[in-house]
Structures are given as C-alpha cells and as structure tokens.
Write a protein that holds these residues in place. Sequence first.
Motif, PDB file in Angstrom:
ATOM      1  N   ALA A 184      49.940  44.481  41.630  1.00 49.79           N
ATOM      2  CA  ALA A 184      50.121  45.276  42.755  1.00 49.79           C
ATOM      3  C   ALA A 184      49.707  46.901  42.804  1.00 49.79           C
ATOM      4  CB  ALA A 184      51.452  45.336  43.213  1.00 49.79           C
ATOM      5  N   ASP A 185      49.822  47.266  41.410  1.00 46.94           N
ATOM      6  CA  ASP A 185      49.574  48.766  41.140  1.00 46.94           C
ATOM      7  C   ASP A 185      48.092  48.855  40.772  1.00 46.94           C
ATOM      8  OD1 ASP A 185      52.278  49.530  40.875  1.00 46.94           O
ATOM      9  OD2 ASP A 185      52.394  48.745  38.990  1.00 46.94           O
ATOM     10  N   TYR A 186      47.224  47.807  40.795  1.00 46.28           N
ATOM     11  CA  TYR A 186      45.813  47.913  40.436  1.00 46.28           C
ATOM     12  C   TYR A 186      45.039  46.925  41.358  1.00 46.28           C
ATOM     13  CZ  TYR A 186      48.497  49.374  36.351  1.00 46.28           C
ATOM     14  OH  TYR A 186      48.971  50.112  35.690  1.00 46.28           O
ATOM     15  N   PRO A 187      45.188  47.231  42.604  1.00 41.80           N
ATOM     16  CA  PRO A 187      44.426  46.279  43.780  1.00 41.80           C
ATOM     17  C   PRO A 187      43.122  46.075  43.552  1.00 41.80           C
ATOM     18  CG  PRO A 187      45.083  48.551  44.695  1.00 41.80           C
ATOM     19  CD  PRO A 187      45.807  48.288  43.317  1.00 41.80           C
ATOM     20  N   LEU A 188      42.238  47.208  43.141  1.00 46.12           N
ATOM     21  CA  LEU A 188      40.822  47.029  42.902  1.00 46.12           C
ATOM     22  C   LEU A 188      40.269  46.212  41.781  1.00 46.12           C
ATOM     23  CD1 LEU A 188      39.814  50.624  43.859  1.00 46.12           C
ATOM     24  CD2 LEU A 188      39.621  48.605  45.247  1.00 46.12           C
ATOM     25  N   LEU A 189      41.245  46.408  40.866  1.00 46.95           N
ATOM     26  CA  LEU A 189      40.925  45.666  39.467  1.00 46.95           C
ATOM     27  C   LEU A 189      41.474  44.082  39.718  1.00 46.95           C
ATOM     28  CD1 LEU A 189      39.982  45.715  36.482  1.00 46.95           C
ATOM     29  CD2 LEU A 189      42.549  46.409  35.860  1.00 46.95           C
ATOM     30  N   LYS A 190      42.334  43.920  40.702  1.00 38.07           N
ATOM     31  CA  LYS A 190      42.770  42.609  40.941  1.00 38.07           C
ATOM     32  C   LYS A 190      41.856  41.964  41.461  1.00 38.07           C
ATOM     33  CE  LYS A 190      45.668  39.011  41.008  1.00 38.07           C
ATOM     34  NZ  LYS A 190      45.223  38.178  41.948  1.00 38.07           N
ATOM     35  N   ALA A 191      41.126  42.555  42.455  1.00 38.98           N
ATOM     36  CA  ALA A 191      40.045  41.794  43.223  1.00 38.98           C
ATOM     37  C   ALA A 191      38.825  41.636  42.417  1.00 38.98           C
ATOM     38  CB  ALA A 191      39.621  42.769  44.337  1.00 38.98           C
ATOM     39  N   TRP A 192      38.666  42.630  41.464  1.00 41.20           N
ATOM     40  CA  TRP A 192      37.389  42.183  40.590  1.00 41.20           C
ATOM     41  C   TRP A 192      37.766  41.018  39.678  1.00 41.20           C
ATOM     42  CZ3 TRP A 192      38.073  42.389  35.221  1.00 41.20           C
ATOM     43  CH2 TRP A 192      36.947  42.146  34.518  1.00 41.20           C
ATOM     44  N   PHE A 193      39.105  40.604  39.290  1.00 37.21           N
ATOM     45  CA  PHE A 193      39.356  40.000  38.353  1.00 37.21           C
ATOM     46  C   PHE A 193      39.362  38.503  39.023  1.00 37.21           C
ATOM     47  CE2 PHE A 193      42.689  37.098  36.849  1.00 37.21           C
ATOM     48  CZ  PHE A 193      42.615  37.508  35.300  1.00 37.21           C
ATOM     49  N   ASP A 194      40.039  38.507  40.501  1.00 37.83           N
ATOM     50  CA  ASP A 194      39.725  37.328  41.146  1.00 37.83           C
ATOM     51  C   ASP A 194      38.288  36.961  41.442  1.00 37.83           C
ATOM     52  OD1 ASP A 194      42.472  37.252  41.245  1.00 37.83           O
ATOM     53  OD2 ASP A 194      42.510  38.265  43.185  1.00 37.83           O
ATOM     54  N   LYS A 195      37.364  37.927  41.525  1.00 34.62           N
ATOM     55  CA  LYS A 195      36.064  37.774  41.822  1.00 34.62           C
ATOM     56  C   LYS A 195      35.181  36.953  40.381  1.00 34.62           C
ATOM     57  CE  LYS A 195      33.401  41.130  42.591  1.00 34.62           C
ATOM     58  NZ  LYS A 195      32.886  42.385  42.962  1.00 34.62           N
TER      59      LYS A 195
END
Length: 234
Positions: A184-195
């Motif tokens: 939750a602290d890194y939403p842009l990185l999480k979106a990248w990771f999921d992609k």
Amino acid sequence: MINVYSWPTPNGHKVHIMLEECGFKLGRDWQAHAINIGTGDQFTPEFLKISPNNKIPALVDPDGPDGKPIALFESGAILLYLAAKTGKFLPKGDRQKFEVLQWLMFQMGGVGPMLGQAHHFRMYAPEKIDYAVNRYTNEAKRLYGVMNQQLSRQRYIAGNTYSIADIAIFPWLRSWQNQGIDWADYPLLKAWFDKIEQRPAVKRGVAVLADLRKPLTDDKARDVLFGKSQYQKR
C-alpha cells in the motif's frame, strides 16, 4: 542447447525469465540443471569450473560470440550477454542503453544485496538482531520508494520500454512480505509488479525448478548457505 546451472532464487529466475523472454524455449533451446545450494552442489569441482565464486546461476552457451563455447557466471553479466546475443531488451542507442544499465547496476549493487540481507536477518539469522533487522528493513523500504518514484515518470523502471532492468528487479520483489514491505505504500511499484507478473515468459521463468525448492528448516542447509561450509578453502 544453452545449459543453465541454477536454482529457483531471484538471481536464478532472472536468467530463466530472460531466456524465455528472448524466445528460447525450455527443453528445446535451453536446459536447466539444478544446483541445490542447500545441499552444497555449488561447491563441486564441476560447478566451480564455470562459476568460481560458487554462486548460481551460471550459463554455458556452445555457440558463443566467436562460434566457440562460452561459460559465464553472475546473473547481470548473463543478462547482458543474452541481450547482446539476441538484440533484445537493451536499447541500441547510447543514451537509452546507459539509462537501462544504470538501473541494472542499481539492482546488482542495491536491490539484490540489501533485500537479501533484509530477508536473511528477518527470516534466517539464528538470533534476532534488532539493529540488523531495522537497518535492512528500512533500506528495503527506501529502495522500494526509489523505484516507486521512478515509475511516476515512466512505464517501466528504465524508461517506457521493458528491459533487462525490469527483468533483473522483478524476481527480488516477489518476497516482499519477508522484506517487511506493505504494498500500500508503493502503489506505482505494485502496479508495475502486477503487470510484469502477468507476462507469459515471466510466468514460465519463475516456474523453472520451482518444485524443487523446499523451506529452509534444517541446520545442515543453514550451514551450507550461511555457515562454515561457505568459507572453506577450495
């Protein structure tokens, strides 16, 4: 047939993913040879001939740059070799190429060592050392923050094109919980990771040898990985 001597760790998965992303198919173009680092396979004379630092992964390509076999160790060097061999995932223009290379070095010098230490002191150290846990957990969070901020400017880690920088970093973030990270602290990185996680080649790459890895629970394996076995003269 390219031969890869590896184990299902972040550094091993980097190479597995890269091969699959480059269009090499497991069993057709490359073969994975399990080097069980919990039982000491990395210390055999045969493996040390191609990886003198006794670390996985290592690669032997019978069709090297000059048509002769080449043996390589160090995952970053292997990624660069495969990028050069195939012309993929490393831009040809100098500016873009060096932008990718700096983020590959960021992974090799920062993400891998620091997240590895966070994982070690949080999960595997025989005694809990608060200073070490806090130091490396905080450094993990800092590095995640650097990557999250980087992704506020572009689609991928080193630009708007998928590259070896993404391939190098992704496997290290798969153990985010063990590194003390809250996505939750890194939403842009999480979106990248999921992609990245949804890429077919990535799915195939992280599955290589995965069924062989077991939880690290016995003292012998701990000694091989972290104890006196690691420091014997060979």
